[in-house]
Design a protein around this motif. Structure first.
Motif, short mmCIF file in Angstrom:
data_model
loop_
_atom_site.label_atom_id
_atom_site.label_comp_id
_atom_site.label_asym_id
_atom_site.label_seq_id
_atom_site.Cartn_x
_atom_site.Cartn_y
_atom_site.Cartn_z
N ARG A 241 -21.32 50.26 -25.17
CA ARG A 241 -21.05 50.44 -26.59
C ARG A 241 -20.01 49.34 -27.16
O ARG A 241 -20.00 48.99 -28.34
CB ARG A 241 -20.24 51.86 -26.46
N LEU A 242 -18.81 48.98 -26.27
CA LEU A 242 -18.15 48.17 -26.99
C LEU A 242 -18.54 46.65 -27.05
O LEU A 242 -18.22 45.87 -27.90
CB LEU A 242 -17.05 47.84 -25.53
N GLU B 61 -21.72 46.25 -28.13
CA GLU B 61 -22.30 46.76 -29.75
C GLU B 61 -21.35 46.54 -30.55
O GLU B 61 -21.77 45.98 -31.75
CB GLU B 61 -22.93 48.10 -29.61
N ASP B 62 -20.13 47.01 -30.32
CA ASP B 62 -19.06 46.78 -31.45
C ASP B 62 -18.36 45.61 -31.48
O ASP B 62 -17.32 45.36 -32.13
CB ASP B 62 -18.09 47.92 -31.07
N ARG B 63 -18.86 44.57 -30.56
CA ARG B 63 -18.21 42.99 -30.58
C ARG B 63 -16.91 43.21 -29.99
O ARG B 63 -15.92 42.23 -30.39
CB ARG B 63 -18.62 42.34 -31.73
N LYS B 64 -16.26 44.11 -29.41
CA LYS B 64 -15.24 44.14 -28.82
C LYS B 64 -14.97 43.36 -27.35
O LYS B 64 -14.03 43.18 -26.75
CB LYS B 64 -14.57 45.49 -28.75
#
Length: 260
Positions: A48-49, A51-54
């Motif tokens: 998930r992170l 995908e969020d580019r974190k």
């Protein structure tokens, strides 16, 4: 647990996960143990992170990519210490038996300097532009420590400018060990100022071999203000958290890769 509470729990876990990644815990199993959750939960969170580019995924874990900014050397010394020590250990094996060497400013290069100072074998001359590097080298009675002249940059404690250029005109190195704020196999090393890139290019031009020491975070910096081109065939020493596609990128650019 209702949906709002579940979402809050996920957010808190993500924040804790990002904090651990920034502090240098990067492997899935270690993250899971620190957070008291299953490895599958960590992998799902990392997905998930990502995908969020974190975060940026690596072998067996992830790192937090950061926008380019120069850290004070004292702050940098607290980050990813184990990775930097491992890189320094690997770099020590690349030190030639004879000939002068250059060891750059920066915390990873200072870690290499500490190993050089502690080594049994004497070395006639080590040149540096870093204050911390020079202090570490000065602990050895067998090393002739030479500092380039120039202006001291406040954040990096590295010397730059015309006086450094004048000194480099009279020096040559069997191997130059360079630090970097950003690294790209195609572009070379990225730095905050043109003065920094200029001195690194001049050092590289005076060396028979160029070795760049950079932990995995330096490989995920999206941009740097200026870049120093390096001679063909340079070597990159990084840690095991480097991006999975780094091997192919180095091969395509003709860069030798060592993962500590």
């Amino acid at each position: 647990m209702g949906q709002p509470a579940a979402r809050r729990g996920t957010r808190e876990r993500h924040e804790a996960l990002l904090k651990l990644l920034r502090e240098g815990t990067t492997q899935v199993e270690e993250l899971a143990a620190a957070l008291a959750v299953s490895p599958s939960t960590v992998r799902r969170d990392l997905g998930r992170l990502t995908e969020d580019r974190k975060v940026a995924r690596t072998y067996g874990g992830a790192v937090v990519p950061e926008a380019f900014h120069e850290r004070p050397v004292g702050e940098s010394a607290l980050m990813r210490r184990q990775a930097k020590e491992a890189i320094a250990d690997a770099a020590l094996g690349l030190v030639p038996d004879t000939g002068a060497i250059f060891v750059d400013a920066g915390t990873t290069c200072a870690a290499l300097a500490r190993r050089l100072a502690a080594a049994d074998a004497g070395r006639s001359m080590v040149v540096t532009r870093g204050l911390e590097t020079a202090l570490a080298l000065s602990e050895s009675p067998d090393i002739d420590v030479v500092m380039l002249g120039g202006s001291v940059r406040r954040l990096s404690h590295g010397l730059v400018g015309p006086l450094a250029d004048l000194a480099l005109e009279r020096l040559s190195f069997a191997t130059a060990f360079l630090g970097a704020d950003a690294v790209d196999p195609r572009r070379g090393v990225g730095e905050p100022t043109l003065e920094e890139t200029a001195v690194k290019e001049r050092v590289a031009a005076r060396a028979e071999r160029v070795v760049v020491l950079a932990d995995a975070l330096k490989l995920s910096v999206p941009q740097a203000p200026s870049w120093a081109r390096l001679p063909a065939g340079w070597t990159l020493v990084t840690d095991g958290d480097a991006p999975a596609d780094l091997t192919d990128a180095c091969a395509a650019a003709g860069v030798a890769l060592i993962r500590a």
